[in-house]
Motif scaffolding. Sequence first.
Motif, PDB file in Angstrom:
ATOM      1  N   ASP A   1       0.815  -1.215   0.000  1.00  0.00           N
ATOM      2  CA  ASP A   1       0.000   0.000   0.000  1.00  0.00           C
ATOM      3  C   ASP A   1       0.848   1.263   0.000  1.00  0.00           C
ATOM      4  O   ASP A   1       0.303   2.368  -0.023  1.00  0.00           O
TER       5      ASP A   1
ATOM      6  N   ARG B   1      -1.279   3.981  -4.598  1.00  0.00           N
ATOM      7  CA  ARG B   1      -0.965   3.917  -3.178  1.00  0.00           C
ATOM      8  C   ARG B   1      -1.972   4.782  -2.419  1.00  0.00           C
ATOM      9  O   ARG B   1      -2.603   5.672  -3.004  1.00  0.00           O
TER      10      ARG B   1
ATOM     11  N   GLY C   1      -6.093   4.132  -3.163  1.00  0.00           N
ATOM     12  CA  GLY C   1      -6.494   2.936  -3.895  1.00  0.00           C
ATOM     13  C   GLY C   1      -7.334   3.216  -5.116  1.00  0.00           C
ATOM     14  O   GLY C   1      -8.165   2.391  -5.510  1.00  0.00           O
TER      15      GLY C   1
ATOM     16  N   ASN D   1      -4.333  -5.228   2.455  1.00  0.00           N
ATOM     17  CA  ASN D   1      -3.143  -4.733   3.156  1.00  0.00           C
ATOM     18  C   ASN D   1      -2.666  -5.712   4.225  1.00  0.00           C
ATOM     19  O   ASN D   1      -1.458  -5.841   4.467  1.00  0.00           O
TER      20      ASN D   1
END
Length: 126
Positions: free
Chosen positions: A30, A53, A56, A74
């Motif tokens: 992420d 990142r 999303g 994640n």
Amino acid sequence: QLQLVESGGGLVQPGGSLRLSCAASGFKLDSSAIGWFRQAPGKEREGVSCISRGSGSTDYADSVKGRFTISRDNAKNTVFLQMNSLKPEDTGVYYCAAATHLIGLCVLANSPYKYWGQGTQVTVSS
């Protein structure tokens, strides 16, 4: 050491589904934009889908819109590509890649992605 490993490819009939996984080690997925790319025999590698990142946000190639869905878990440090209604033209080696410097967006071009997995083969055939 930053590493990406794809899995989930295989042989599927037209109209079928597959879910590809991209597992990361050495960094948190992420914290990077992640892209899925594919390369068919005799063709250039093309962007299929990506996820940015942070927020999303996602993007898809026109050829897969409405059929493919990218997502990120994640907790598992894994990005998935759910592929439905597969067509023979979806056949190819699928790669995931990370672009650690992209912030707030992702792109389907190859060049920003510096870290690549080894690829997983997807074959759509009857």
